[in-house]
Design a protein around this motif. Structure first.
Motif, PDB file in Angstrom:
ATOM      1  N   TRP A   1       1.084 -15.191  -9.696  1.00 23.99           N
ATOM      2  CA  TRP A   1      -0.266 -15.746  -9.742  1.00 23.99           C
ATOM      3  C   TRP A   1      -1.108 -15.364  -8.537  1.00 23.99           C
ATOM      4  O   TRP A   1      -2.319 -15.141  -8.670  1.00 23.99           O
ATOM      5  CB  TRP A   1      -0.221 -17.259  -9.950  1.00 23.99           C
ATOM      6  N   SER A   2      -0.507 -15.243  -7.373  1.00 27.04           N
ATOM      7  CA  SER A   2      -1.286 -14.800  -6.206  1.00 27.04           C
ATOM      8  C   SER A   2      -1.693 -13.342  -6.363  1.00 27.04           C
ATOM      9  O   SER A   2      -2.774 -12.940  -5.913  1.00 27.04           O
ATOM     10  CB  SER A   2      -0.521 -15.028  -4.903  1.00 27.04           C
ATOM     11  N   SER A   3      -0.873 -12.544  -7.030  1.00 28.51           N
ATOM     12  CA  SER A   3      -1.231 -11.147  -7.288  1.00 28.51           C
ATOM     13  C   SER A   3      -2.409 -11.055  -8.252  1.00 28.51           C
ATOM     14  O   SER A   3      -3.305 -10.223  -8.073  1.00 28.51           O
ATOM     15  CB  SER A   3      -0.025 -10.376  -7.847  1.00 28.51           C
ATOM     16  N   VAL A   4      -2.422 -11.908  -9.272  1.00 33.90           N
ATOM     17  CA  VAL A   4      -3.552 -11.934 -10.215  1.00 33.90           C
ATOM     18  C   VAL A   4      -4.835 -12.336  -9.488  1.00 33.90           C
ATOM     19  O   VAL A   4      -5.869 -11.661  -9.618  1.00 33.90           O
ATOM     20  CB  VAL A   4      -3.272 -12.895 -11.398  1.00 33.90           C
ATOM     21  N   VAL A   5      -4.777 -13.401  -8.717  1.00 35.27           N
ATOM     22  CA  VAL A   5      -5.968 -13.869  -7.995  1.00 35.27           C
ATOM     23  C   VAL A   5      -6.443 -12.803  -7.010  1.00 35.27           C
ATOM     24  O   VAL A   5      -7.641 -12.489  -6.941  1.00 35.27           O
ATOM     25  CB  VAL A   5      -5.679 -15.202  -7.267  1.00 35.27           C
ATOM     26  N   HIS A   6      -5.516 -12.227  -6.264  1.00 40.50           N
ATOM     27  CA  HIS A   6      -5.866 -11.188  -5.292  1.00 40.50           C
ATOM     28  C   HIS A   6      -6.522  -9.999  -6.005  1.00 40.50           C
ATOM     29  O   HIS A   6      -7.549  -9.479  -5.557  1.00 40.50           O
ATOM     30  CB  HIS A   6      -4.597 -10.758  -4.559  1.00 40.50           C
TER      31      HIS A   6
ATOM     32  N   TYR B   1     -13.653  -7.674  -8.189  1.00 34.70           N
ATOM     33  CA  TYR B   1     -15.033  -8.137  -8.061  1.00 34.70           C
ATOM     34  C   TYR B   1     -15.702  -7.503  -6.843  1.00 34.70           C
ATOM     35  O   TYR B   1     -16.818  -6.988  -6.927  1.00 34.70           O
ATOM     36  CB  TYR B   1     -15.064  -9.666  -7.965  1.00 34.70           C
TER      37      TYR B   1
ATOM     38  N   ALA C   1       2.170  -8.442 -11.204  1.00 29.84           N
ATOM     39  CA  ALA C   1       2.035  -9.717 -11.912  1.00 29.84           C
ATOM     40  C   ALA C   1       2.567  -9.631 -13.339  1.00 29.84           C
ATOM     41  O   ALA C   1       3.318 -10.510 -13.782  1.00 29.84           O
ATOM     42  CB  ALA C   1       0.575 -10.159 -11.918  1.00 29.84           C
TER      43      ALA C   1
ATOM     44  N   VAL D   1      -8.108  -9.931  -8.944  1.00 28.12           N
ATOM     45  CA  VAL D   1      -9.415 -10.293  -9.509  1.00 28.12           C
ATOM     46  C   VAL D   1     -10.477 -10.320  -8.405  1.00 28.12           C
ATOM     47  O   VAL D   1     -11.575  -9.777  -8.580  1.00 28.12           O
ATOM     48  CB  VAL D   1      -9.338 -11.650 -10.254  1.00 28.12           C
ATOM     49  N   VAL D   2     -10.163 -10.927  -7.277  1.00 30.61           N
ATOM     50  CA  VAL D   2     -11.117 -10.968  -6.166  1.00 30.61           C
ATOM     51  C   VAL D   2     -11.407  -9.552  -5.674  1.00 30.61           C
ATOM     52  O   VAL D   2     -12.574  -9.185  -5.450  1.00 30.61           O
ATOM     53  CB  VAL D   2     -10.599 -11.866  -5.023  1.00 30.61           C
TER      54      VAL D   2
END
Length: 165
Positions: free
Chosen positions: A114-119, A125, A148, A121-122
């Motif tokens: 999940w931290s890989s997904v968030v990282h 962007y 991920a 996505v940010v």
């Protein structure tokens, strides 16, 4: 570090069971060792692979800065980048260690997913928003999404196998 029976120095706390297991001369497993399911073996291999790759963040930024570093100049010339390298190297060591018993380290593995997904996505962007950073859309963004997806699928598969057993 210690020297194993092949005369090779190793760090036993980082080694997965398949790589650090003492095998009896009869070909069986050592006392206390257990068989690992195929899904856990694949998951362990992925944890070792991604853990080792996390140690390579710094060299990747040296070879391809547009895909791995978010600043101009040398990677060592930026405080944030050295912090990221330190965090990912630490996570890499713990992923390699988690390969011994993935089910016992499920929270670490899901944190990595999940931290890989968030990282990613940010970063995606920011790469789209900043025209000079689009190289990340072909570098670290897809790499983190790959981590991920692979770990998430293998972890789900290992959980399903455990539930069936």
């Amino acid at each position: 570090m210690r020297e194993n029976r092949f005369g090779v120095w190793s760090m036993p706390f980082l080694m997965a069971p398949a790589l650090n297991r003492d095998v009896k001369s009869s070909g069986g497993l050592a006392k206390g060792a257990s068989e690992m399911s195929d899904s856990n073996r694949l998951l362990s291999g992925a944890l070792i692979l991604f853990g080792a790759i996390f140690f390579l963040v710094y060299p990747l930024a040296m070879v391809w800065p547009a895909g791995w570093a978010w600043h101009e100049g040398s990677p060592a010339g930026n405080d944030y980048f050295l912090m990221i390298v330190g965090i990912y190297a630490t996570l890499g060591a713990f992923l390699i260690r988690a390969a011994r018993d993935p089910q016992a380290n499920a929270s670490l593995i899901w944190f990595t997913v999940w931290s890989s997904v968030v990282h990613a996505v940010v970063m995606a962007y920011e790469a789209i928003r900043s025209p000079g950073q689009t190289g990340h859309l072909m570098g670290d963004v897809p790499a983190l999404l790959l981590v991920a997806v692979v770990l998430g699928l293998l972890m789900s598969r290992a959980n399903a196998d455990t539930a069936l057993a």
